[in-house]
Design a protein around this motif. Structure first.
Motif, PDB file in Angstrom:
ATOM      1  N   LEU A   1      -6.637  -3.746  47.184  1.00  0.00           N
ATOM      2  CA  LEU A   1      -7.751  -3.170  46.437  1.00  0.00           C
ATOM      3  C   LEU A   1      -7.792  -3.705  45.007  1.00  0.00           C
ATOM      4  O   LEU A   1      -8.864  -3.989  44.462  1.00  0.00           O
ATOM      5  N   THR A   2      -6.637  -3.849  44.394  1.00  0.00           N
ATOM      6  CA  THR A   2      -6.582  -4.379  43.030  1.00  0.00           C
ATOM      7  C   THR A   2      -7.099  -5.817  42.981  1.00  0.00           C
ATOM      8  O   THR A   2      -7.877  -6.191  42.090  1.00  0.00           O
ATOM      9  N   LYS A   3      -6.654  -6.622  43.930  1.00  0.00           N
ATOM     10  CA  LYS A   3      -7.090  -8.019  43.977  1.00  0.00           C
ATOM     11  C   LYS A   3      -8.609  -8.109  44.152  1.00  0.00           C
ATOM     12  O   LYS A   3      -9.293  -8.844  43.422  1.00  0.00           O
ATOM     13  N   ALA A   4      -9.133  -7.349  45.102  1.00  0.00           N
ATOM     14  CA  ALA A   4     -10.575  -7.397  45.348  1.00  0.00           C
ATOM     15  C   ALA A   4     -11.356  -6.847  44.157  1.00  0.00           C
ATOM     16  O   ALA A   4     -12.417  -7.367  43.797  1.00  0.00           O
ATOM     17  N   GLY A   5     -10.829  -5.775  43.549  1.00  0.00           N
ATOM     18  CA  GLY A   5     -11.509  -5.188  42.404  1.00  0.00           C
ATOM     19  C   GLY A   5     -11.564  -6.127  41.219  1.00  0.00           C
ATOM     20  O   GLY A   5     -12.591  -6.243  40.532  1.00  0.00           O
ATOM     21  N   LYS A   6     -10.461  -6.827  40.956  1.00  0.00           N
ATOM     22  CA  LYS A   6     -10.441  -7.769  39.832  1.00  0.00           C
ATOM     23  C   LYS A   6     -11.389  -8.934  40.082  1.00  0.00           C
ATOM     24  O   LYS A   6     -12.030  -9.440  39.147  1.00  0.00           O
ATOM     25  N   GLU A   7     -11.484  -9.362  41.328  1.00  0.00           N
ATOM     26  CA  GLU A   7     -12.419 -10.449  41.647  1.00  0.00           C
ATOM     27  C   GLU A   7     -13.867 -10.028  41.414  1.00  0.00           C
ATOM     28  O   GLU A   7     -14.738 -10.867  41.177  1.00  0.00           O
TER      29      GLU A   7
ATOM     30  N   ASP B   1     -12.365  -3.369  35.465  1.00  0.00           N
ATOM     31  CA  ASP B   1     -11.246  -3.244  34.539  1.00  0.00           C
ATOM     32  C   ASP B   1     -10.219  -2.254  35.102  1.00  0.00           C
ATOM     33  O   ASP B   1     -10.390  -1.727  36.211  1.00  0.00           O
ATOM     34  N   ASP B   2      -9.148  -2.012  34.352  1.00  0.00           N
ATOM     35  CA  ASP B   2      -8.059  -1.194  34.876  1.00  0.00           C
ATOM     36  C   ASP B   2      -8.508   0.225  35.217  1.00  0.00           C
ATOM     37  O   ASP B   2      -8.109   0.788  36.240  1.00  0.00           O
ATOM     38  N   THR B   3      -9.334   0.806  34.355  1.00  0.00           N
ATOM     39  CA  THR B   3      -9.819   2.159  34.634  1.00  0.00           C
ATOM     40  C   THR B   3     -10.686   2.178  35.882  1.00  0.00           C
ATOM     41  O   THR B   3     -10.566   3.068  36.734  1.00  0.00           O
ATOM     42  N   GLU B   4     -11.546   1.191  36.007  1.00  0.00           N
ATOM     43  CA  GLU B   4     -12.407   1.109  37.193  1.00  0.00           C
ATOM     44  C   GLU B   4     -11.605   0.859  38.461  1.00  0.00           C
ATOM     45  O   GLU B   4     -11.964   1.347  39.539  1.00  0.00           O
ATOM     46  N   LEU B   5     -10.492   0.117  38.350  1.00  0.00           N
ATOM     47  CA  LEU B   5      -9.636  -0.098  39.516  1.00  0.00           C
ATOM     48  C   LEU B   5      -9.047   1.222  40.016  1.00  0.00           C
ATOM     49  O   LEU B   5      -8.944   1.457  41.219  1.00  0.00           O
ATOM     50  N   SER B   6      -8.649   2.091  39.071  1.00  0.00           N
ATOM     51  CA  SER B   6      -8.117   3.389  39.489  1.00  0.00           C
ATOM     52  C   SER B   6      -9.189   4.213  40.189  1.00  0.00           C
ATOM     53  O   SER B   6      -8.926   4.885  41.186  1.00  0.00           O
ATOM     54  N   TYR B   7     -10.434   4.149  39.680  1.00  0.00           N
ATOM     55  CA  TYR B   7     -11.528   4.868  40.328  1.00  0.00           C
ATOM     56  C   TYR B   7     -11.838   4.276  41.703  1.00  0.00           C
ATOM     57  O   TYR B   7     -12.246   5.006  42.620  1.00  0.00           O
TER      58      TYR B   7
END
Length: 398
Positions: A154-160, A164-170
């Motif tokens: 999820l982190t990899k796909a979200g960063k692509e 940002d970090d806050t949005e990754l947690s959401y």
């Protein structure tokens, strides 16, 4: 609207083992009332126990006990033998696996995750005890691989996607919030049945404690400080937040933990359902720790002079961390519980999560006519169990 697809396969194999240890003779006590042949027979693992634990029974005769009363029926391990758990789950047959696709929306995108599950693994989880605190479901070491895989993908796909970090947690939170709500009494037949993360995903949902456990495990893996918030008939998550964060929060050990609702979609961090505002809450910290569950059965035999007691102790580590340098202590307490008629303890054991021992003690004794009870406890460098005691016994009756 773009479609973001993340595909990965998660296979969790449970490998449970026990470190072998040894046992020692018991300690003599100054109020010993006579000769005895006290023996701690053996420590054996609870998965491959070749000895049949004796059920509680009473020999109500006043004759001298013979050896038959105190020798378990064969097969019985030799004294000082400790057997190691070999585990039937070293290899999981993947022939019966299935895939499940999870779909949800967040941040203007549709997301999809595909995971592979194994009924054999699920059955292993179902056979694990539920008699443990909620935080131990979060920190369970046998879910670590699963949790790490989900976070990494999820982190990899979200960063692509530019999150940002806050949005990754959401993103991670929205994934769990999208799971269907299912009540325990409908899906399991139990009023309360907390699930491990693997089970929640296998079952495609759960109730409030199940999704809170799963979210807490994922956020902790991402490096966030989390606690569980137990409210009347509800469980939620607290995520560590700064003083500038606007929203509903709880104070725990001088730090703010903002409320996070996991049972339902689109709940932002800091927003709490109206029905839970102002309710008394219990904050449950989340960290890896051992937790020893201990139980025993006892068998009594009588002579005109003494009462002899055989004790069969079952010990299991239901925690998420090894119980280090652990001893099992067994005693016959006097009516003054600061004193004992007789006692014995094992040598040090290293008890891994989900590992267990059976510990047999023979011929502890107390004087006939005196009041006593069986007292059992386990303790180690990083853990102490709850005490387990029998009813009070006097003389020749139980």
């Amino acid at each position: 609207m773009d479609l973001k697809f993340i595909g990965f396969v998660t296979v969790i194999v449970l490998l449970l083992s026990v470190i072998s240890g040894c046992i020692e003779n018991g300690r003599d006590v100054s109020w010993d009332t006579g000769d005895k042949d006290k023996q701690q027979d053996t420590l054996v693992d609870t998965e491959n126990d070749t000895a049949s634990p004796a059920e509680p029974s009473v020999n109500d005769t006043q004759e001298e006990p013979d050896s038959e009363n105190y020798t378990p029926e064969p097969p019985y391990p030799e004294p000082e033998e400790i057997k190691q758990i070999h585990g039937d789950w070293d290899e999981i047959d993947s022939g019966g696996s299935f895939q499940r696709e999870f779909n949800w929306s967040y941040g203007g995108y549709k997301w999809s995750v595909t995971m592979e599950f194994f009924p054999e693994t699920y059955e292993l989880y179902k056979n694990r005890s539920r008699e443990r605190d909620y935080d131990l479901f979060v920190s369970d070491p046998y879910d670590d691989e699963l949790i790490t895989d989900i976070v990494n993908h999820l982190t990899k796909a979200g960063k692509e996607t530019g999150l940002d970090d806050t949005e990754l947690s959401y993103l991670v939170v929205s994934f769990v919030q999208s799971l269907p709500y299912t009540s325990d009494d409908v899906t399991t037949g139990f009023d309360e049945y907390p699930r491990f993360p693997y089970e929640t995903l296998y079952d495609n949902g759960g109730d409030c404690e199940d999704t809170s456990i799963l979210v807490s495990a994922l956020l902790a893996e991402m490096g966030y400080g989390v606690v569980l918030i137990e409210l009347p008939e509800h469980v939620a998550v607290g995520i560590k937040c700064g003083e500038d964060f606007q929203g509903y929060y709880y104070m725990y050990e001088g730090r703010r933990y903002c409320y996070l609702e996991t049972a339902g979609e689109n709940w932002p961090i800091g927003e709490i359902p109206d029905r839970h505002k102002g309710q008394e809450a219990t904050i449950i910290p989340v960290h890896k720790r051992p937790f020893l569950d201990i139980d025993f059965t006892a068998r009594y035999g009588y002579t005109p002079r003494d009462v002899y007691v055989d004790v069969n102790v079952s010990l299991k580590n239901l925690g998420s961390e090894k119980a280090e340098n652990t001893k099992i202590y067994v005693a016959l307490q006097t009516s003054d519980t600061s004193k004992v008629w007789d006692d014995i303890e094992s040598e040090y054991l290293q008890v891994l999560p989900e590992a267990g021992y059976n510990y047999y003690v023979k011929n502890l004794h107390a004087p006939a006519g005196e009041k006593f009870r069986v007292y059992v406890r386990a303790y180690g460098d990083n853990v102490i169990s709850d005490e387990s005691v029998s009813a009070w016994v006097t003389g020749g009756s139980v």
